[in-house]
Design an enzyme around this catalytic site. Structure first.
Site, PDB file in Angstrom:
ATOM      1  N   HIS A   1       0.741  -1.285   0.075  1.00  0.00           N
ATOM      2  CA  HIS A   1       0.099   0.034   0.088  1.00  0.00           C
ATOM      3  C   HIS A   1       0.915   1.261   0.050  1.00  0.00           C
ATOM      4  CE1 HIS A   1      -3.756   2.444   1.462  1.00  0.00           C
ATOM      5  NE2 HIS A   1      -2.509   3.158   1.834  1.00  0.00           N
ATOM      6  N   GLU A   2       2.033   1.308   0.817  1.00  0.00           N
ATOM      7  CA  GLU A   2       2.687   2.519   1.186  1.00  0.00           C
ATOM      8  C   GLU A   2       3.513   2.937  -0.313  1.00  0.00           C
ATOM      9  OE1 GLU A   2       2.032   4.506   3.148  1.00  0.00           O
ATOM     10  OE2 GLU A   2       0.930   3.512   4.476  1.00  0.00           O
TER      11      GLU A   2
ATOM     12  N   HIS B   1       1.606   4.589  -2.881  1.00  0.00           N
ATOM     13  CA  HIS B   1       1.742   5.993  -2.713  1.00  0.00           C
ATOM     14  C   HIS B   1       3.039   6.290  -3.312  1.00  0.00           C
ATOM     15  CE1 HIS B   1      -1.875   6.665  -0.531  1.00  0.00           C
ATOM     16  NE2 HIS B   1      -1.609   5.853   0.548  1.00  0.00           N
TER      17      HIS B   1
END
Length: 318
Positions: A234-235, A238
């Site tokens: 997920h990170e 980004h």
């Protein structure tokens, strides 16, 4: 003209959204799956589960912040390639080989606590590759990851409070240029599990570029429901230029990706189905850029793959 330089808090966190009965569940989807409906509230609240207050997530951007990031991407693509049409650009870039991202992995620990083995690090890299290649489901983003280095730093203050010591930690340990992914593990917390910078931030503050995740969220870690390594997935999304799928709720432009339908708020736990906005399409509750439990995250979309490749071309390929 609004530029990314005006965006405050250009980093993202993945909060751990907990429910009152979380301690009694294993990592699989809970049996009391939450349904959905147009314009509904939080899935956990609809299912009768009390949601704890979620810490502020630096990647939960305001409307103007999200627009600024998307505007900066469009402008940068036009300046570099003469077009901001990601589909048209991707047709040209598709002739190139897939992107392999070198990863510098920094294990920050306090004595034995948090001191991850190289095998644990390799499992995380394998998880990144499986997620971004579509092996869990969804689209192949054509992004792959290669472990370039791995190191340990025994520093209790950094380990226990990576938010406070983010700057000295990254400035000491970070290696490589704009196309190198630096992952730091520490004791981020059991509410907020990780945080990341967006690629638009690199040019103004390259020393702060990178991803920080809680060491317990790696594959096989002890965090119930968040133990499959998808916090790093997920990170890293980004870091590669993706916004949350629920960005802006039902208000355009959302996350700016055409094939991730609007959703009014983050997915809680493991919903089987939700449809919380009047726009067409069910909520992307199984998307890696939502907040579902790890066991229920399975995919990136083709549009997210195009967005990643466009952001890479704009910010990380040079």
């Amino acid at each position: 003209m609004v530029t990314v330089g005006a965006v405050s808090g250009a980093a993202g966190d993945r909060p751990r959204v907990r429910t009152a009965s979380a301690a009694a569940r294993d990592d699989d989807c809970p049996p009391d799956r939450q349904g959905g409906h147009k314009g509904g509230g939080l899935a956990g609240e609809r299912g009768g589960l009390a949601r704890e207050t979620r810490p502020r997530d630096r990647a939960d951007l305001g409307h103007d912040q999200a627009v600024a990031l998307l505007t900066d991407l469009s402008r940068t693509l036009r300046d570099r390639f003469g077009t901001s049409d990601e589909g048209r650009l991707d047709a040209t870039l598709r002739r190139a080989k897939r992107v392999t991202v070198p990863v510098r992995f920094h294990v920050v620990h306090s004595g034995r606590k948090g001191k991850l083995s190289k095998a644990a690090v390799r499992r995380q890299i394998s998880t990144l590759n499986a997620a971004y290649s579509g092996k869990r489901g969804g689209a192949d983003t054509r992004i792959r990851f290669r472990l370039a280095s791995y190191d340990h730093t025994n520093k209790a203050s950094w380990f226990r409070n990576p938010h406070k010591y983010e700057s000295p930690m990254k400035k000491r340990l970070r290696k490589g240029g704009r196309g190198t992914l630096n992952i730091f593990t520490a004791e981020v917390g059991t509410d907020v599990l990780g945080f990341s910078t967006f690629p638009q931030r690199y040019r103004s503050n390259p020393r702060m570029d990178g991803v920080v995740v809680d060491y317990r969220s790696l594959p096989g870690g002890p965090l119930t429901s968040f133990d499959r390594g998808y916090t790093a997935v997920h990170e890293t999304g980004h870091w590669l230029g993706l916004l949350h799928t629920f960005e802006g709720g039902c208000v355009p432009p959302g996350d700016g990706v055409s094939d991730t339908p609007y959703e009014s708020d983050p997915a809680q736990g493991c919903p089987e189905y939700r449809d919380t906005c009047l726009q067409s399409g069910d909520d992307p509750v199984h998307n890696f850029m939502d907040y579902a439990h790890d066991a229920c995250m399975t995919e990136f979309t083709a549009g997210q793959g195009r967005r990643i490749r466009a952001a890479w071309a704009a910010y990380r390929s040079r």
